[in-house]
Enzyme design. Structure first.
Site, PDB file in Angstrom:
ATOM      1  N   GLU A 142     -44.335  31.137 -12.024  1.00 20.51           N
ATOM      2  CA  GLU A 142     -44.510  29.557 -12.396  1.00 20.51           C
ATOM      3  C   GLU A 142     -43.119  28.923 -12.688  1.00 20.51           C
ATOM      4  O   GLU A 142     -42.988  27.911 -13.069  1.00 20.51           O
ATOM      5  CB  GLU A 142     -45.608  29.200 -13.236  1.00 20.51           C
ATOM      6  CG  GLU A 142     -46.655  29.883 -13.249  1.00 20.51           C
ATOM      7  CD  GLU A 142     -47.621  29.553 -14.199  1.00 20.51           C
ATOM      8  OE1 GLU A 142     -47.496  28.831 -15.321  1.00 20.51           O
ATOM      9  OE2 GLU A 142     -48.773  29.953 -14.234  1.00 20.51           O
ATOM     10  N   GLU A 251     -53.040  34.829 -11.470  1.00 14.47           N
ATOM     11  CA  GLU A 251     -53.882  33.667 -12.428  1.00 14.47           C
ATOM     12  C   GLU A 251     -54.667  32.775 -11.610  1.00 14.47           C
ATOM     13  O   GLU A 251     -54.196  32.019 -10.903  1.00 14.47           O
ATOM     14  CB  GLU A 251     -52.859  32.931 -13.191  1.00 14.47           C
ATOM     15  CG  GLU A 251     -52.053  33.948 -14.190  1.00 14.47           C
ATOM     16  CD  GLU A 251     -51.338  32.870 -15.079  1.00 14.47           C
ATOM     17  OE1 GLU A 251     -51.593  31.971 -15.424  1.00 14.47           O
ATOM     18  OE2 GLU A 251     -50.040  33.401 -15.533  1.00 14.47           O
TER      19      GLU A 251
END
Length: 328
Positions: A142, A251
């Site tokens: 991320e 995720e």
């Protein structure tokens, strides 16, 4: 094994050597599904993955974990994870910070090779564990968001840092695999995440983190934005193919918790249906996906807390198993 690096000594500031990448083997399919599938479980033990398998009616192929990131010992020596998973059959995914979150460490220093010795230690520990060939390192995940210490405000620094990390670790453990994982959509730290692409010699998987929010998949428009919006799911699926890499989703899941109040979809069966449609669409190039099964109130995405979505998830898992049987 992204870079297939020769074993060599790397000094600070020296660009790691790289040769042509060799496609990694996919995680083994214990689940019986048409693609490799698993979960993040807050208990980092095989028994938790076994419990998840019972909940959904299919064993886990992949276990997503996180190493500590308060100091170098936690990052370079996550030996407890390798010890815990050594006798399990799942592929281990370790989400790892490139440097500690506190102490004045930076992407700029990493880009100069200042932390190479710690990543050589990581490689040594991975090799010693016997788990290197079953470990995926989800490095600096991320990075296009502002909430991580390694946010890629300067993508040149990020790329150089990534290459130093991979080169250093693989000089000791060439069997490791590397997952370059973005957050879906336009990032606040880096609006065009492709600017931080390290090069195909240094990456095995192109990953996406994506949840049911911003926008929630409670309307057709919400799903269309997640799927087809700027840097949405299909954008990254196409990007992975162009780079000759397999897609991953370490995720994904519901987000009913208070952290996304008003922006999450709640107990959303439709989200499950749509995500499994995306997996089926990309199954030929999907390395793995892992549901984020967190009961933490801020997130609250655990299947046990969302009965409607859980029922649909189980239904979709059964469908993915039948799809694999048809292919045979």
């Amino acid at each position: 094994m992204a870079a297939a690096l020769a074993v060599t000594t790397l000094t600070a500031g020296t660009a790691p050597p790289a040769t042509a990448a060799t496609p990694p083997k996919l995680p083994r399919k214990l689940s019986g599904m048409a693609w490799a599938s698993g979960a993040y479980m807050p208990e980092y033990v095989p028994s938790a993955q076994a419990d998840f398998g019972k909940q959904r009616g299919a064993r886990s192929d992949v276990a997503v974990t996180y190493s500590g990131r308060a100091n170098w010992g936690e990052i370079s020596s996550p030996t407890w994870l390798w010890h815990t998973w050594k006798d399990a059959r799942q592929t281990l995914v370790i989400s790892s910070a490139p440097f500690p979150e506190v102490g004045g460490y930076s992407l700029a220093a990493c880009a100069r090779g200042k932390y190479n010795k710690y990543w050589r230690t990581f490689g040594e520990n991975a090799a010693r564990s016997g788990m290197a060939n079953r470990t995926v390192v989800r490095l600096a995940w991320e990075f296009n968001g502002t909430w991580v210490a390694w946010a890629a405000y300067n993508p040149v620094h990020f790329v150089k840092c990534w290459r130093h990390v991979v080169g250093s670790a693989e000089s000791k453990a060439p069997g490791l695999r590397w997952d370059w994982s973005v957050n879906r959509g336009i990032g606040d730290a880096l609006s065009d995440a492709t600017r931080a692409w390290p090069g195909k010699k240094y990456v095995d998987y192109v990953g996406i983190d994506s949840y049911d929010g911003y926008p929630a998949v409670t309307t057709k428009a919400g799903w269309d934005k997640q799927l087809n919006g700027n840097q949405g799911l299909r954008y990254w699926a196409r990007f992975a193919k162009r780079k000759g890499k397999r897609l991953s989703m370490a995720e994904w899941g519901l987000y009913p918790g208070y952290a996304w109040k008003g922006n999450g979809g709640g107990d959303n069966a439709n989200y499950m249906k749509k995500m499994f449609g995306f997996f089926r669409e990309n199954r030929a190039n999907l390395a793995y996906e892992a549901y984020f099964n967190s009961p933490d109130p801020a997130h609250a995405g655990a299947l046990s807390l969302n009965p409607k979505a859980r029922a649909e998830y189980r239904k979709q898992v059964r469908s993915a198993i039948r799809l694999a049987q048809v292919k045979k």
